[in-house]
Design a protein around this motif. Sequence first.
Motif, PDB file in Angstrom:
ATOM      1  N   GLN A  65      46.769  19.177  40.401  1.00  0.00           N
ATOM      2  CA  GLN A  65      45.313  18.962  40.383  1.00  0.00           C
ATOM      3  C   GLN A  65      44.839  18.462  39.027  1.00  0.00           C
ATOM      4  OE1 GLN A  65      44.244  22.939  41.821  1.00  0.00           O
ATOM      5  NE2 GLN A  65      43.227  21.942  43.554  1.00  0.00           N
ATOM      6  N   LYS A  66      45.540  18.803  37.965  1.00  0.00           N
ATOM      7  CA  LYS A  66      45.153  18.387  36.611  1.00  0.00           C
ATOM      8  C   LYS A  66      45.864  17.126  36.149  1.00  0.00           C
ATOM      9  CE  LYS A  66      44.061  23.043  35.517  1.00  0.00           C
ATOM     10  NZ  LYS A  66      43.995  24.117  34.635  1.00  0.00           N
ATOM     11  N   PHE A 107      50.960  23.159  42.771  1.00  0.00           N
ATOM     12  CA  PHE A 107      49.709  22.497  43.106  1.00  0.00           C
ATOM     13  C   PHE A 107      48.658  22.559  41.993  1.00  0.00           C
ATOM     14  CE2 PHE A 107      45.614  22.121  45.387  1.00  0.00           C
ATOM     15  CZ  PHE A 107      45.774  20.829  45.825  1.00  0.00           C
ATOM     16  N   PRO A 108      48.460  23.700  41.285  1.00  0.00           N
ATOM     17  CA  PRO A 108      47.478  23.697  40.178  1.00  0.00           C
ATOM     18  C   PRO A 108      47.792  22.661  39.099  1.00  0.00           C
ATOM     19  CG  PRO A 108      48.029  25.942  40.778  1.00  0.00           C
ATOM     20  CD  PRO A 108      48.973  25.048  41.544  1.00  0.00           C
ATOM     21  N   LEU A 109      49.075  22.438  38.821  1.00  0.00           N
ATOM     22  CA  LEU A 109      49.460  21.400  37.858  1.00  0.00           C
ATOM     23  C   LEU A 109      49.104  20.014  38.377  1.00  0.00           C
ATOM     24  CD1 LEU A 109      51.022  20.413  35.318  1.00  0.00           C
ATOM     25  CD2 LEU A 109      53.056  20.411  36.756  1.00  0.00           C
ATOM     26  N   ASN A 151      53.216  25.370  46.748  1.00  0.00           N
ATOM     27  CA  ASN A 151      51.997  26.104  46.394  1.00  0.00           C
ATOM     28  C   ASN A 151      51.935  26.397  44.903  1.00  0.00           C
ATOM     29  OD1 ASN A 151      51.086  26.149  49.041  1.00  0.00           O
ATOM     30  ND2 ASN A 151      52.069  28.099  49.488  1.00  0.00           N
ATOM     31  N   GLU A 181      44.567  16.801  49.505  1.00  0.00           N
ATOM     32  CA  GLU A 181      43.446  17.333  48.720  1.00  0.00           C
ATOM     33  C   GLU A 181      43.363  16.733  47.324  1.00  0.00           C
ATOM     34  OE1 GLU A 181      43.771  21.591  48.637  1.00  0.00           O
ATOM     35  OE2 GLU A 181      44.260  21.697  50.776  1.00  0.00           O
ATOM     36  N   LEU A 182      44.390  16.019  46.901  1.00  0.00           N
ATOM     37  CA  LEU A 182      44.419  15.458  45.549  1.00  0.00           C
ATOM     38  C   LEU A 182      43.603  14.174  45.467  1.00  0.00           C
ATOM     39  CD1 LEU A 182      48.211  15.906  44.729  1.00  0.00           C
ATOM     40  CD2 LEU A 182      46.319  17.288  43.878  1.00  0.00           C
ATOM     41  N   LYS A 236      48.601  19.721  51.003  1.00  0.00           N
ATOM     42  CA  LYS A 236      48.146  19.854  49.619  1.00  0.00           C
ATOM     43  C   LYS A 236      47.883  18.489  48.975  1.00  0.00           C
ATOM     44  CE  LYS A 236      48.298  24.332  48.867  1.00  0.00           C
ATOM     45  NZ  LYS A 236      47.119  25.075  48.440  1.00  0.00           N
TER      46      LYS A 236
END
Length: 134
Positions: free
Chosen positions: A63-64, A59-61, A56, A92-93, A89
Amino acid sequence: MMLFVYRFCTLCLNVLLFPILYLPCVFSAHWRMRMGFSRLRGKFVWFHCASVGEVNGIFPLLQKLTLPSDVQLLMTTMTVTGWEQAQKKCAELTLPARTCLIPLDFPGAVALFLRGKKITHYVGNETEFWPNLF
């Protein structure tokens, strides 16, 4: 010298525990992954997360993240619940991503796991150190 002793001990344990460790591989996908059996092939940027919290957190990394067209994301985890979360997760990428459990730190399991994979980069999201893996 310590690495040699460690590898010798894990090799001896591998031989002694063969029936317990390898025979369940026939029946369980989790154990097959733990023993290094993987059909993943190609170039990968490898992210390792210990469990759900690290998945978790990273995950923000992810996504970019942008990757060249011939490179995929490989996310490994130590726990089964972390692997299940990584599967959710990664679905979703927008980039190609694969997930699996990291193999046990036995020389044979590690060699099987790394076969056919070209790791371009490794990012460890946990301070785990597995001598046979590295």
